[in-house]
Write an enzyme that holds these catalytic residues in place. Structure first.
Site: not given
Length: 356
Positions: A145-147, A149
């Site tokens: 997951l993106d930082k 998100t």
């Protein structure tokens, strides 16, 4: 010849991968040569490098394994991890929302990176020792997951589970659902965005863009769950492919950037009136088959900043019930149109969904 009993954590991996793990200076060529000459045997039978091994099998191999090189010893020193503090252990364990013999699922908070990088000192991967519990090894990351998100992040507890889950993600068998707050309301209430993506030149790979000519296939389904007049919308996104920043780029490409996403929405990606400037993208739900034949179906509660924004805009999370699952064989594959550019407001990549 040394005799090894294959451990549970090595169940299901390739034979060459076993040597990579346990004798990293034994090259693939060496393993292949031993296999050709009958020097490697599984339960007494000749084995090939690509054979899958199973827990409990007996592995025999020549006793002249190469001595660890200086490079291997250096890697081992680098991989040493400082013991975690009680605060760090409590922090990561407080995120657990599901745990079984094969997997641990956490609700990752926004701002916590999945893995380390330049300037990143705290990340999920660095805290995984706290989630080993009674397993033979620490859990393994199988997706990202993106930082910024938040939401559902699945960790595999064994090598066999990691291989199984990785195959599900690669084969798009895992079903992921994201909730987002967008700037404005999509003109088409529900549909599919089909817009190939590639790394944007000049950004060092840090930013993606719609690239109809040279991009990799990228498709995202969505539906509007609620709206605040024309100011904002609560949108459910379901990525059908797994490109970097896919949902964020697709949302911006149809003219409805995700609130707080300055990277893809610019200065217009923010709302006033007490709405947080943080990214409003949350991995709400994951449905994936389990190695034992069961199914993991888990949802993650919204982080505080998104819950507060929903309350300010009058959105009720209870209204976001999932759609009834329809077997793939019963769903005709529709034709989809593609975005020809990433120009804001260009909606030619949207396909309208009937009865959605």
């Amino acid at each position: 010849m040394p005799t090894i009993i294959i451990a549970d954590d090595d169940d299901g991996i390739r034979l060459d991968r076993w040597f990579q793990r346990h004798a990293p200076d034994t090259s693939f060529n060496i393993v292949s040569r031993w296999a050709r000459t009958g020097g490697i045997r599984l339960d007494g039978a000749k084995a090939a490098p690509g054979d899958r091994i199973a827990a409990g099998q007996t592995l025999l191999y020549p006793d002249h394994l190469p001595e660890p090189s200086a490079a291997t010893r250096a890697r081992a020193e680098v991989e040493y991890r400082e013991p975690l503090s009680d605060a760090q252990i409590g922090y990561i364990r407080g995120m657990i929302i599901h745990q079984d013999a094969h997997a641990i699922v956490i609700n990752k908070p926004p701002g916590l990176a999945t893995q380390g990088g330049s300037g990143i000192t705290t990340h999920v991967d660095g805290l995984l020792d706290a989630l080993q519990f009674d397993a033979a090894t620490r859990p393994k990351l199988v997706h990202r997951l993106d930082k910024d998100t938040s939401g559902v992040l699945l960790l595999a507890r064994t090598a066999r589970a990691a291989a199984f889950f990785s195959k599900s993600f690669a084969g798009r068998d895992a079903r992921k659902t994201y909730w987002a707050l967008t700037i404005g309301v999509p003109n088409v209430e529900s549909g599919e965005i089909d817009a190939p993506l590639s790394k944007q030149p000049g950004t060092g790979g840090e930013k993606m863009h719609v690239d109809p000519e040279g991009g990799l296939k990228a498709r995202t389904r969505y539906r509007v769950l609620d709206r605040a007049a024309g100011r904002a919308a609560w949108v459910e996104f379901s990525p059908l492919t797994g490109r970097t920043h896919q949902i964020r780029v697709h949302a911006a490409a149809i003219g409805n950037a995700i609130v707080g996403d300055g990277k893809y929405g610019g200065k217009d990606a923010f709302l006033t009136g007490g709405i947080s400037r943080k990214l409003h993208l949350h991995a709400r739900r994951l449905v994936i088959d389990a190695p034992d034949g069961g199914k993991i179906d888990i949802s993650a509660e919204l982080p505080a900043h998104i819950a507060e924004s929903f309350a300010l805009l009058g959105f009720d999370p209870a209204l976001g019930a999932p759609l009834v699952e329809v077997p793939k064989s019963a769903t005709p594959k529709p034709k989809s149109r593609r975005l020809s550019s990433a120009t804001s407001g260009n909606r030619r990549g949207e396909r309208r969904s009937r009865g959605g």
